[in-house]
Design an enzyme around this catalytic site. Structure first.
Site, PDB file in Angstrom:
ATOM      1  N   ASP A 171       0.654  -1.265   0.062  1.00  0.00           N
ATOM      2  CA  ASP A 171      -0.057  -0.097   0.134  1.00  0.00           C
ATOM      3  C   ASP A 171       0.960   1.224   0.021  1.00  0.00           C
ATOM      4  O   ASP A 171       1.398   1.613   0.929  1.00  0.00           O
ATOM      5  CB  ASP A 171      -0.846  -0.106   1.084  1.00  0.00           C
ATOM      6  CG  ASP A 171      -2.075  -1.085   1.144  1.00  0.00           C
ATOM      7  OD1 ASP A 171      -1.894  -2.120   0.439  1.00  0.00           O
ATOM      8  OD2 ASP A 171      -2.905  -0.644   2.078  1.00  0.00           O
ATOM      9  N   LYS A 228      -7.208   3.360  -2.764  1.00  0.00           N
ATOM     10  CA  LYS A 228      -7.514   3.113  -1.324  1.00  0.00           C
ATOM     11  C   LYS A 228      -7.928   4.444  -0.532  1.00  0.00           C
ATOM     12  O   LYS A 228      -7.106   5.561  -0.959  1.00  0.00           O
ATOM     13  CB  LYS A 228      -6.233   2.578  -0.532  1.00  0.00           C
ATOM     14  CG  LYS A 228      -6.344   2.497   0.950  1.00  0.00           C
ATOM     15  CD  LYS A 228      -5.188   1.703   1.652  1.00  0.00           C
ATOM     16  CE  LYS A 228      -4.894   1.850   2.951  1.00  0.00           C
ATOM     17  NZ  LYS A 228      -3.891   1.291   3.601  1.00  0.00           N
ATOM     18  N   LYS A 247     -10.267  -0.087  -1.866  1.00  0.00           N
ATOM     19  CA  LYS A 247      -9.836  -0.306  -0.332  1.00  0.00           C
ATOM     20  C   LYS A 247     -10.387   0.765   0.637  1.00  0.00           C
ATOM     21  O   LYS A 247     -10.070   1.901   0.386  1.00  0.00           O
ATOM     22  CB  LYS A 247      -8.412  -0.645  -0.127  1.00  0.00           C
ATOM     23  CG  LYS A 247      -8.217  -0.830   1.554  1.00  0.00           C
ATOM     24  CD  LYS A 247      -6.716  -1.437   1.739  1.00  0.00           C
ATOM     25  CE  LYS A 247      -6.497  -1.388   3.133  1.00  0.00           C
ATOM     26  NZ  LYS A 247      -5.149  -1.654   3.369  1.00  0.00           N
TER      27      LYS A 247
END
Length: 280
Positions: A109, A183, A225
């Site tokens: 990430d 995300k 996400k």
């Protein structure tokens, strides 16, 4: 779309604890986290059948701990890089991604550089693309399937900027063929306006999915996400619905962990709440 109580009940009934666990990334990113606390994170993730998400500096110890213990239900290890500001150089992000993957991370990430996004979206894309190409090349060399997620930090962004950031991630996924996610947040952002949500919101998931959905229809491996502040199973289900995890009849689609994840420090709480509501 605000779900009715009856619709929400149907979603709960159509979802198993195992599938819910597959989309949860049980998270501990506090810089003060101890080895014992991280080991407990692993135990809880194994208990609920979830993934874990941690800082890259603790990967080697935790990877060793996982391999020394019989965690049959713990799924994947996720590491964050360029965290939490996204302002490190592209070269450092690349090096961090390589070190993390070499140390056992299944997924990376990375934090988007918001300054780049505002000054020159192409430069922002180049930063993400360089890391994506690094992960893609790693996958080819090691016959692996590492995934890259890009953290937008939505609490700092306008709706147009949120859409732009999601589009850039989807375009990079399309160009590289890499499995990627847009995300929402680090969970550490501090907006000037105290009324602005720090973490994930249902409305942001809806907005991001508007951008992501057309790419998915073209076969691009890209998802969403939702991270930061999610601690209630009903909110988690609403986000899953808004991210396209259910069809028009509220039936669960297959392999939803490929298109949606929840990053949360309250993974066990969400699962306990889910089981309590419908006595799973």
């Amino acid at each position: 779309m605000k779900l009715s109580e009856e619709q929400l009940k149907t979603l709960f009934q159509n979802l198993s604890p195992e599938t819910l666990g597959s989309v949860i990334e049980h998270t501990l990113l506090n810089s003060q986290a101890t080895q014992l606390e991280l080991e407990n994170l692993c135990k809880e993730a194994d208990e609920i059948g979830a993934n874990i998400c941690l800082n890259e500096g603790r990967l080697q110890e935790i990877f060793k701990y996982i391999n020394e213990n019989d965690f049959k239900n713990l799924r994947k290890i996720v590491a964050v890089i360029g965290f939490p500001l996204g302002a490190t150089s592209t070269e450092i992000k690349i090096f961090s991604a390589l070190c993390s993957m070499d140390s056992g991370a299944d997924e990376i990430d990375m934090v988007l550089n918001i300054g780049y996004l505002r000054d020159d979206p192409n430069k922002c894309k180049e930063d993400i693309l360089a890391v994506a190409q690094t992960v893609t090349e790693f996958n080819k060399i090691h016959s692996s399937n590492k995934i890259l997620k890009v953290i937008q930090e939505n609490c700092y962004l306008s709706d147009d900027e949120k859409k732009l950031a999601s589009r850039i991630t989807a375009e990079v996924a399309q160009e590289t063929g890499l499995h990627m996610f847009a995300k929402t947040s680090t969970g550490f952002g501090k907006p000037k306006d105290p009324s602005t949500a720090i973490g994930a919101t249902v409305s942001d998931v809806t907005l991001m999915y508007e951008i992501i959905k057309p790419f998915q229809k073209q076969g691009v491996l890209v998802g969403i996400k939702a991270a930061g502040g999610v601690s209630d199973s009903a909110i988690a289900l609403e986000m899953m619905f808004e991210a396209g995890c259910f069809d028009e009849n509220l039936k669960l689609l297959p392999n939803i962990s490929n298109i949606f994840r929840i990053g949360t420090s309250a993974g066990k709480k969400i699962m306990d709440d889910f089981k309590q509501r419908f006595k799973k």
